[in-house]
Motif scaffolding. Sequence first.
Motif, mmCIF file in Angstrom:
data_model
loop_
_atom_site.group_PDB
_atom_site.id
_atom_site.type_symbol
_atom_site.label_atom_id
_atom_site.label_comp_id
_atom_site.label_asym_id
_atom_site.label_seq_id
_atom_site.Cartn_x
_atom_site.Cartn_y
_atom_site.Cartn_z
ATOM 1 N N ALA A 185 8.091 -7.826 6.933
ATOM 2 C CA ALA A 185 9.512 -7.948 7.270
ATOM 3 C C ALA A 185 10.374 -7.952 6.015
ATOM 4 O O ALA A 185 11.445 -7.332 5.981
ATOM 5 N N GLU A 186 9.914 -8.631 4.986
ATOM 6 C CA GLU A 186 10.683 -8.655 3.736
ATOM 7 C C GLU A 186 10.776 -7.257 3.144
ATOM 8 O O GLU A 186 11.844 -6.820 2.702
ATOM 9 N N GLY A 187 9.653 -6.533 3.131
ATOM 10 C CA GLY A 187 9.680 -5.163 2.614
ATOM 11 C C GLY A 187 10.488 -4.226 3.479
ATOM 12 O O GLY A 187 11.016 -3.222 2.994
ATOM 13 N N GLY A 188 10.603 -4.541 4.777
ATOM 14 C CA GLY A 188 11.361 -3.703 5.698
ATOM 15 C C GLY A 188 12.800 -4.132 5.878
ATOM 16 O O GLY A 188 13.478 -3.637 6.787
ATOM 17 N N ASN A 189 13.291 -5.046 5.014
ATOM 18 C CA ASN A 189 14.674 -5.551 5.089
ATOM 19 C C ASN A 189 14.985 -6.171 6.448
ATOM 20 O O ASN A 189 16.129 -6.139 6.908
ATOM 21 N N GLY A 190 13.937 -6.705 7.111
ATOM 22 C CA GLY A 190 14.130 -7.286 8.425
ATOM 23 C C GLY A 190 13.858 -8.776 8.440
ATOM 24 O O GLY A 190 13.920 -9.456 7.413
ATOM 25 N N ILE A 196 -0.996 -1.549 3.862
ATOM 26 C CA ILE A 196 -0.022 -1.780 4.935
ATOM 27 C C ILE A 196 1.387 -1.932 4.353
ATOM 28 O O ILE A 196 2.348 -1.326 4.831
ATOM 29 N N LEU A 197 1.522 -2.718 3.287
ATOM 30 C CA LEU A 197 2.837 -2.908 2.669
ATOM 31 C C LEU A 197 3.332 -1.618 2.017
ATOM 32 O O LEU A 197 4.545 -1.353 1.977
ATOM 33 N N ALA A 198 2.409 -0.795 1.515
ATOM 34 C CA ALA A 198 2.806 0.499 0.952
ATOM 35 C C ALA A 198 3.379 1.399 2.037
ATOM 36 O O ALA A 198 4.324 2.161 1.799
ATOM 37 N N ARG A 199 2.793 1.301 3.250
ATOM 38 C CA ARG A 199 3.315 2.121 4.348
ATOM 39 C C ARG A 199 4.695 1.648 4.776
ATOM 40 O O ARG A 199 5.545 2.451 5.159
ATOM 41 N N VAL A 200 4.927 0.340 4.711
ATOM 42 C CA VAL A 200 6.275 -0.175 4.979
ATOM 43 C C VAL A 200 7.269 0.399 3.970
ATOM 44 O O VAL A 200 8.382 0.806 4.320
ATOM 45 N N ASP A 201 6.863 0.447 2.716
ATOM 46 C CA ASP A 201 7.721 1.035 1.682
ATOM 47 C C ASP A 201 8.022 2.502 1.997
ATOM 48 O O ASP A 201 9.147 2.974 1.780
ATOM 49 N N ASP A 202 7.017 3.234 2.490
ATOM 50 C CA ASP A 202 7.229 4.642 2.845
ATOM 51 C C ASP A 202 8.291 4.771 3.938
ATOM 52 O O ASP A 202 9.122 5.690 3.904
#
Length: 629
Positions: free
Chosen positions: A315-320, A235-241
């Motif tokens: 949210a942290e990975g998405g800059n949100g 899931i976090l990898a997809r946020v990075d994508d």
Amino acid sequence: MKTSNRRKMPAVRLLEAPGGVVRWLRFARMQVVVRRLGMAVAWGASVIATGSVMTACTDVGLYRQPGLGEGPIDNKLAVQSSFCTVDPLTLAFPVKILFVVDTSQSMVRTDPTGRRVTAVNDVIDAFIGDPGVEFGIVQFSGAANILTNDEVTGDPGFTRNLTDLQTAIVRLGLAEQPTDYEGALNAVFTVLTRDMEHSKDTDEAELARAKYVVIFLSDGLPNPVLPPNNTRSSILARVDDILELRRIFRPADIKLHTALVLGALGTGYRCTDSGLEGGNVSCQSLTTAAECAAATGCVFVGVQPEAESLLSAMAEGGNGTYRSFPNGEEINFLKIDFTSIRRVFTVKNLIVTNTNARPRLLFLSDKDRIGRASPDSDGDGLDDEEEALYGTLADSSDSDGDGFNDFLEVRLAASGFDPLDPTDADCELDIDRVDSDGDGLRDCEERFVGTSRNFMDSDADGVPDMIELRYGTNPSAGDGRSDLDFDSARNADEIRGHSDPVVNDAANRSSIAYRYDLKSRSLDDLPTDDERVALVKKGRSCYDFSVENITLASTDPGGENRIFIYVDQAPFDDPSDFGTFRVACVKQVFIHPDFRDPPFPIVRVPSDAFREPTDFDPDRDCVVGVPSQ
């Protein structure tokens, strides 16, 4: 009909090193000098052969033919002007809001009154009146469904159609099966990618100002977890994508915000793996805290803390930002920053260039020597002597009429191009021969050299693509801080100064380099009756500038020089922005050694001479400067 004795371009192998083409051209000109020297060269060779002359050191970076005479030359020009940056209110700064809402069966318990539906409606009601805001809705449970479609393409995406939005919102109140986090993020990736691809094809400059806001709402953990899918790491990898799309397409911003809806039954515990990945059957089969603690690699955690941990990491990975809404509390997304990226613009770069005077260190005639300039009568990037060397026309930038500039074909000779072969360029259609971004390169040329047809400055370094190509730097990579010729001047500084970034010209820079003076004008600097006062009060930045030591060349016929002025504007806090360019042009006639028309060494260019590059026609818009007061 004009005829020309043209001969085929010599079959040569251009050097592959940076600036190799330009260095080869200088070598070719040196050969011409040798041929012109005739018997003197032969005499020198015979003397060397007899050993009568001692060897000596020389600076091979400088080529200068002696004996040209030192008569006075009146070929220097200074230009002055004023400029105010674009009004941000006249530019589109799109905001695209994508709601991603969990509609799994558990929402019947955690949100029985439909607070999530009200929250989405509140945001749409607040911003539907702004023509720059669009909305998209993704529903996810056991599968993710994109509920809105782009009004132009018909593909799943963003819309402003209120009827379509209301239809989609109704679907959010339906409760379905499990909670597929990863499927929902895949849908987000699809929507954003398609929208950015479309924007890149239609208005890449607007894409560079676009802000994407994703709001991901759920009431618990992903379910089912089937490693390697729907795990914490996947899931976090997809946020990075999703965030990687900002590097690929370069919009102004992408942010992914998350929210957790808490229900009365959201306080349970479960046994899961210590990494909180989920899907570990051996851990999940344990039902008590004691059993879980005794098992290797398992941990007994609360469902709510685990969900908070995952959504906070997303949210942290998405800059949100992450928010939680306890049972019964109103869900409110309006505290999220939806404001557009609308900022004050300042001047990012100012470049002046005389397209009819090429900087060089090798001269063949008494009209050309260090401190002067080499005439380029058609302004195509090849000076007149190079045109004679290759048999191309000195009064046409495209001698063979194939759509590719002569200079570009010479530079790309190693790739099979010939400026005298009308069949070697893929530029036959009228649509290929337009210049979509106004940078001086036709779209077919941009396609071949790898620059963008939508951006005047493809690498966002402040220098238009065509100017970089003419000077031998890379228009697709920011190499302005490099020093290709190792003469202690950065490439960007040499381009601004109209010296040569690929030849060591340090010894002559004081005589050939342009000198800039750019001054910002605030309300304290301007007289109260100055028309710029009102512009500054509206948030525009205003400047006065002068550029001196511009060298004029004696072109053929008529001696006309066109001096182009490029102003690159960008948001004050984002120097990496692709910029919004304006261009002006001033012309002056110079015929060696001292005739000039108008006869003014300092001219002023009116501020209203600046145009958008796509609306600029030098034949129509190049002005005759007025004397400076």
